[in-house]
Design an enzyme around this catalytic site. Structure first.
Site, PDB file in Angstrom:
ATOM      1  N   LYS A   3      43.110  59.975  41.411  1.00 45.17           N
ATOM      2  CA  LYS A   3      41.877  59.384  40.694  1.00 45.17           C
ATOM      3  C   LYS A   3      41.035  59.256  42.131  1.00 45.17           C
ATOM      4  O   LYS A   3      40.968  58.136  42.704  1.00 45.17           O
ATOM      5  CB  LYS A   3      42.283  57.992  40.282  1.00 45.17           C
ATOM      6  N   GLU A  55      44.800  50.180  51.902  1.00 43.48           N
ATOM      7  CA  GLU A  55      44.233  50.494  52.984  1.00 43.48           C
ATOM      8  C   GLU A  55      42.773  49.887  52.620  1.00 43.48           C
ATOM      9  O   GLU A  55      42.202  50.614  51.861  1.00 43.48           O
ATOM     10  CB  GLU A  55      44.180  51.875  53.369  1.00 43.48           C
ATOM     11  N   CYS A  85      35.980  52.751  57.397  1.00 43.26           N
ATOM     12  CA  CYS A  85      36.616  51.247  57.553  1.00 43.26           C
ATOM     13  C   CYS A  85      36.821  50.919  58.950  1.00 43.26           C
ATOM     14  O   CYS A  85      37.060  49.805  59.293  1.00 43.26           O
ATOM     15  CB  CYS A  85      37.841  51.423  56.778  1.00 43.26           C
ATOM     16  N   GLU A 137      32.288  42.583  55.679  1.00 37.67           N
ATOM     17  CA  GLU A 137      32.209  44.220  55.956  1.00 37.67           C
ATOM     18  C   GLU A 137      30.891  44.672  55.320  1.00 37.67           C
ATOM     19  O   GLU A 137      30.782  44.508  53.977  1.00 37.67           O
ATOM     20  CB  GLU A 137      33.172  44.803  55.191  1.00 37.67           C
TER      21      GLU A 137
HETATM   22  O1  TXE Z   1      35.086  50.736  46.431  1.00 36.34           O
HETATM   23  P1  TXE Z   1      36.096  50.612  45.417  1.00 36.34           P
HETATM   24  P2  TXE Z   1      33.232  50.857  46.252  1.00 36.34           P
HETATM   25  C1  TXE Z   1      34.376  48.960  50.764  1.00 36.34           C
HETATM   26  C2  TXE Z   1      33.013  48.771  51.288  1.00 36.34           C
HETATM   27  C3  TXE Z   1      32.186  48.889  50.249  1.00 36.34           C
HETATM   28  C4  TXE Z   1      33.332  48.132  49.179  1.00 36.34           C
HETATM   29  C5  TXE Z   1      33.226  48.566  47.623  1.00 36.34           C
HETATM   30  O2  TXE Z   1      32.664  47.492  52.085  1.00 36.34           O
HETATM   31  O3  TXE Z   1      30.866  48.369  50.056  1.00 36.34           O
HETATM   32  O4  TXE Z   1      34.358  48.494  49.489  1.00 36.34           O
HETATM   33  O5  TXE Z   1      32.902  49.813  47.586  1.00 36.34           O
HETATM   34  C6  TXE Z   1      38.476  52.763  42.427  1.00 36.34           C
HETATM   35  N1  TXE Z   1      41.873  49.742  39.711  1.00 36.34           N
HETATM   36  N2  TXE Z   1      35.161  50.403  50.973  1.00 36.34           N
HETATM   37  O6  TXE Z   1      32.957  49.718  45.172  1.00 36.34           O
HETATM   38  O7  TXE Z   1      35.688  49.973  43.921  1.00 36.34           O
HETATM   39  C7  TXE Z   1      37.235  53.396  42.287  1.00 36.34           C
HETATM   40  O8  TXE Z   1      36.836  54.286  41.285  1.00 36.34           O
HETATM   41  C8  TXE Z   1      42.015  50.963  40.245  1.00 36.34           C
HETATM   42  C9  TXE Z   1      36.055  50.490  52.368  1.00 36.34           C
HETATM   43  O9  TXE Z   1      32.756  52.089  46.151  1.00 36.34           O
HETATM   44  O10 TXE Z   1      37.232  49.833  46.164  1.00 36.34           O
HETATM   45  C10 TXE Z   1      37.523  54.445  43.508  1.00 36.34           C
HETATM   46  O11 TXE Z   1      38.244  55.601  43.318  1.00 36.34           O
HETATM   47  N3  TXE Z   1      41.251  51.712  41.068  1.00 36.34           N
HETATM   48  C11 TXE Z   1      36.705  51.588  51.804  1.00 36.34           C
HETATM   49  C12 TXE Z   1      38.395  53.585  44.615  1.00 36.34           C
HETATM   50  O12 TXE Z   1      38.819  52.648  43.874  1.00 36.34           O
HETATM   51  C13 TXE Z   1      39.729  50.933  41.092  1.00 36.34           C
HETATM   52  C14 TXE Z   1      36.153  52.785  51.407  1.00 36.34           C
HETATM   53  C15 TXE Z   1      37.524  53.021  45.591  1.00 36.34           C
HETATM   54  O13 TXE Z   1      36.483  52.249  45.046  1.00 36.34           O
HETATM   55  C16 TXE Z   1      39.648  49.913  40.444  1.00 36.34           C
HETATM   56  C17 TXE Z   1      35.328  52.377  50.308  1.00 36.34           C
HETATM   57  C18 TXE Z   1      40.469  49.108  39.727  1.00 36.34           C
HETATM   58  N4  TXE Z   1      40.317  47.884  39.155  1.00 36.34           N
HETATM   59  C19 TXE Z   1      34.758  51.312  50.254  1.00 36.34           C
HETATM   60  N5  TXE Z   1      38.210  49.733  40.710  1.00 36.34           N
HETATM   61  C20 TXE Z   1      37.858  51.820  53.005  1.00 36.34           C
HETATM   62  N6  TXE Z   1      38.753  51.327  53.104  1.00 36.34           N
HETATM   63  O14 TXE Z   1      37.655  52.867  53.630  1.00 36.34           O
HETATM   64  C21 TXE Z   1      37.570  50.739  41.509  1.00 36.34           C
HETATM   65  N7  TXE Z   1      38.770  51.722  41.598  1.00 36.34           N
END
Ligand code: TXE
Length: 479
Positions: A172, A247, A281, A382
């Site tokens: 996904k 992660e 990250c 962050e």
């Molecule tokens: O990430 P999400 P977002 C951090 C960064 C950013 C914040 C939010 O600070 O501003 O996270 O970013 C899926 N069950 N990072 O909202 O929501 C979603 O569809 C299962 C750090 O864009 O965490 C996507 O495929 N899956 C990070 C994935 O999770 C779910 C990189 C990540 O999205 C879900 C990105 C749920 N309930 C953002 N909700 C890093 N570690 O590098 C969402 N998703």
């Protein structure tokens, strides 16, 4: 570009609802394609396809599966430029970065794990009266959920070891960056990987991600994304005792000592702060500088930040591209406003800077802020954008105390000509990985992951093979 489709059981198929999401180009705001907003029924179909394919796939030998990984690597490599172009367009990152990091790593992830599989041997523990041998069985069906900052880099990092160890998977990808995940499915289809081994469902977190994690026939979840989402994923997966790797976010310190090599340190700390517009990250978004070198470092750092070229991601001269989305840009800009209220002084940036011809995109100048308390919100939360805060320190102990003063513990870097001090300070930081006099110098064999709110578990090298398998001991009594 055509509307995207899910890839389930070896077929590109329409999703079951009539809901779509527009995929917008971060640099221009223009429409690229429509992304299926899949739902639980699409997840059910994908998990069923993965389950049906697992026994035959899991029965192959390591070297047979390694051969498949190599075929995927070869086919991806043949599309190297296409991977880089799609990734740059979908994320807004500079094409040079998409080539050197995203396209390159996606190929090497498959090659690297193919090599590891071929070398993988059963561990053996002899006793006086018996021999133990450990086999690594597949876990079953894996859910692989990935974010938008390094789309194919992170997806391939999970797919390769997961299927390598005999699992079948449902991917996904982030709904904001679906293009290279779609390309990987076309590559997998082209090489003829058995149907159902890798499946992909497009959609958002609530509609597709959550039902995938919660699915009763999913045995393992590997998630990379934000910490708040990671909490939800853990809450959903834990009661069913699914294997779980998270992660999550980071707020990493770059610690600069006065005895560092100033020129290479400035270049390294700028790269750590702003690579991919600060949307990694591992980025060093808080810079701690020994007070005797603070003024010199700050002035040279700001000068180097201002020299970065912001503009057209497809231009090879570009250093910084666009941020991923309008809402993410608003979040990052909100932190700059907060920094001003917290007493921060903007040394550079803080404004939007739209290159000519890119008026619809999500642009922001690289920003450096001083004068904030190291425990202020901007210095500890962050931000995940091109925003770096800079703080003086007067002793090793103080540097370590500041570095440890966040809820995160993912990465960090230490810059000094005294390698004993570099090691000492590194080991005192509560984090998963630290670099000394470098940053993001990656060896795929080493453990990758964080402590505290940066996540649970390790992937990378043998840690990936362990996570994507169940170790089973067989003890055979001697005659
Ligand atoms: O990430 P999400 P977002 C951090 C960064 C950013 C914040 C939010 O600070 O501003 O996270 O970013 C899926 N069950 N990072 O909202 O929501 C979603 O569809 C299962 C750090 O864009 O965490 C996507 O495929 N899956 C990070 C994935 O999770 C779910 C990189 C990540 O999205 C879900 C990105 C749920 N309930 C953002 N909700 C890093 N570690 O590098 C969402 N998703």
């Amino acid at each position: 570009m055509d509307d995207l489709r899910n890839y389930i059981g070896g077929q590109f198929v329409a999703h079951s609802s009539s809901q779509w999401l527009d995929n917008l180009e971060p640099a221009t705001g223009s429409h690229i394609c429509r992304v299926p907003l899949s739902d639980a029924s699409d997840i059910d179909a994908a998990v069923a396809a993965a389950r049906a394919a697992q026994p035959a796939w899991g029965a192959l030998s390591h070297s047979e599966r390694a051969d498949w990984l190599d075929r995927i690597a070869d086919a991806l490599e043949a599309r190297y430029e296409e991977v880089a172009t799609l990734e740059s367009r979908d994320t807004g990152k500079p094409i040079t970065l998409a080539r050197a990091v995203d396209a390159h790593r996606s190929v090497s992830n498959f090659r690297f794990f193919a090599g590891m599989l071929r070398e993988h041997e059963h561990e053996v523990f002899e006793m006086a009266s018996a021999t133990n041998y450990v086999i690594n069985k597949p876990v079953g069906v894996g859910a692989l959920i990935t974010p938008w900052n390094l789309p194919l880099y992170l997806l391939s990092w999970k797919v390769a070891p997961a299927i390598g160890m005999g699992n079948t998977v449902v991917c996904k990808p982030s709904e904001l960056t679906p293009l290279t995940a779609d390309l990987l499915m076309r590559v997998i289809d082209e090489v003829g990987l058995p149907a159902g081994v890798v499946n992909l469902v497009h959609g958002d977190g609530a509609g597709a991600g959550a039902p995938l994690v919660a699915h009763s026939d999913v045995d393992l979840v590997s998630f990379t994304g934000g910490t708040a989402t990671g909490e939800k994923v853990a809450a959903s997966a834990a009661p069913a005792f699914k294997k779980l790797s998270l992660e999550l976010g980071g707020k990493n310190s770059s610690i600069v000592f006065a005895d560092c090599d100033m020129e290479s340190t400035v270049a390294g700390v700028v790269r750590a702060g702003f690579l991919n517009q600060g949307q990694v990250c591992l980025c060093g978004s808080r810079v701690l500088v020994e007070d005797s070198a603070y003024d010199e470092f700050r002035d040279r750092f700001v000068e180097a930040v201002e020299a970065m070229r912001i503009g057209d991601p497809s231009d090879e001269a570009t250093d910084l591209g666009a941020l991923i989305s309008e809402s993410h840009l608003a979040k990052v800009q909100g932190y700059v406003e907060l920094a001003k209220r917290e007493g921060g002084v903007l040394l550079t940036g803080g404004t939007s800077c739209v290159p000519s011809g890119f008026e619809g995109g999500n642009w922001m100048a690289p920003t450096v802020i001083e004068g904030l308390s190291p425990d202020s919100r901007c210095a500890t939360e962050e931000i995940f954008g091109p925003v770096v805060t800079i703080h003086p320190f007067s002793s090793e102990d103080e540097a370590v105390a500041i570095a440890n003063n966040t809820r995160y513990g993912l990465a960090g870097s230490v810059w000094t000509s005294d390698l004993d001090k570099g090691r000492r300070v590194s080991e005192a930081i509560d984090t998963g990985m630290v670099w000394v006099n470098t940053w993001l110098h990656r060896d795929l064999r080493v453990p990758f992951g964080g402590v505290k709110d940066s996540g649970v578990g390790r992937e990378g090298g043998k840690w990936s093979l362990d996570f994507f398998s169940e170790a089973m001991n067989v003890c055979v009594k001697h005659d």
